[in-house]
Design an enzyme around this catalytic site. Structure first.
Site: not given
Ligand code: PEP
Length: 260
Positions: A13, A97, A99, A169, A215
């Site tokens: 990121k 993604h 975000e 995700e 996570s």
């Molecule tokens: C991600 O940003 O793709 C992600 C899975 O983040 P995290 O592992 O911190 O949840």
């Protein structure tokens, strides 16, 4: 279904300066020497791609970008194109993604244009999909991921990119410390594979790499990767330290070896 070597990508990121990138990449490369069974991918920020590529050199670790623009070049201030990523040494690019969908209003149509642009330059897309907490609570998970796949892969022929890489995700699990249980993740991964089979046929669907993200930590990596349809991880927070990231890779390899 043929076993696939685990694919573990670290999404850094908006973290890591160039000196920090040098340190982290060097540490991961060093530790990765006895982890040849996994495809290890690092996605630093744009500013550090070239330096990461230099350090990666001829090692088995691969480089990814976190985003791209769909045009090759032009008056698009602040954007970076697929040929530029290729030039910087990227083999992969993360597209869609959550975000980016959440903070930069990225849509399935935009994701689709980006996938096409990446493929044109032979940069392989890692296409991110996943439902919000409200959507899960409304039992809309499968509808949402199907819609995101449909929109994202519109007009992309089977074999257009081999293998297909999708990262499931769930938005509620990203950076929150809440992980989908292996059973919850497996249910969605199986659905994604079915959708890919419907679109591209059984063989490409079986070859598709379906990653879980949200996570992921050393403590949950083994159980998640032991599931039939979970082929690897997209890791955020835990990819920022060499030790936790490498530990995830080790756990993934351990699960892979025990997989039927
Ligand atoms: C991600 O940003 O793709 C992600 C899975 O983040 P995290 O592992 O911190 O949840």
């Amino acid at each position: 279904m043929a076993k696939k070597p685990p694919f573990i990508a670290g999404n850094w990121k908006m973290h890591k300066t160039i000196p920090e990138t040098i340190d982290l990449t060097t540490a991961i490369i060093k530790a990765s020497k006895d982890l040849a069974e996994a495809e290890i991918v690092l996605a630093p920020p744009f500013t550090a791609l070239s330096e990461a590529s230099r350090i990666i050199g001829g090692s088995a670790v691969r480089l990814a970008a976190q985003n791209l623009h769909w045009e090759d070049k032009g008056a698009f201030t602040g954007e970076v194109s697929a040929p530029m990523l290729k030039d910087a040494g990227c083999r992969y690019v993360i597209i869609g993604h959550s975000e980016r969908r959440q903070y930069f209003e990225e849509t399935d149509a935009g994701v689709n244009r980006k996938i096409k642009a990446a493929l044109q330059s032979s940069v392989f897309p890692i296409v991110c999909i996943g439902e919000s907490l409200a959507e899960r609570e409304n039992r809309e998970t499968m509808v949402v991921v199907s819609r995101q796949l449909e929109g994202g892969l519109q007009g992309i022929a089977g074999g257009g990119f081999e293998p297909i890489i999708v990262a499931y995700e769930p938005v509620w699990a990203i950076g929150t410390g809440k992980t989908a249980t292996p059973a919850q993740a497996e249910e969605v991964h199986a659905h994604i594979r079915q959708e890919l089979a419907r679109r591209y046929g059984n063989e490409p669907a079986e070859c598709a790499i379906i990653l879980y993200g949200g996570s992921v930590k050393p403590a949950n990596a083994f159980a998640l990767l032991s599931e039939r349809n979970i082929d690897g991880f997209l890791v955020g927070g835990a990819s920022l330290e060499a030790e936790s990231f490498i530990q995830i890779v080790r756990e993934a390899i351990r699960a892979y070896k025990e997989k039927k």
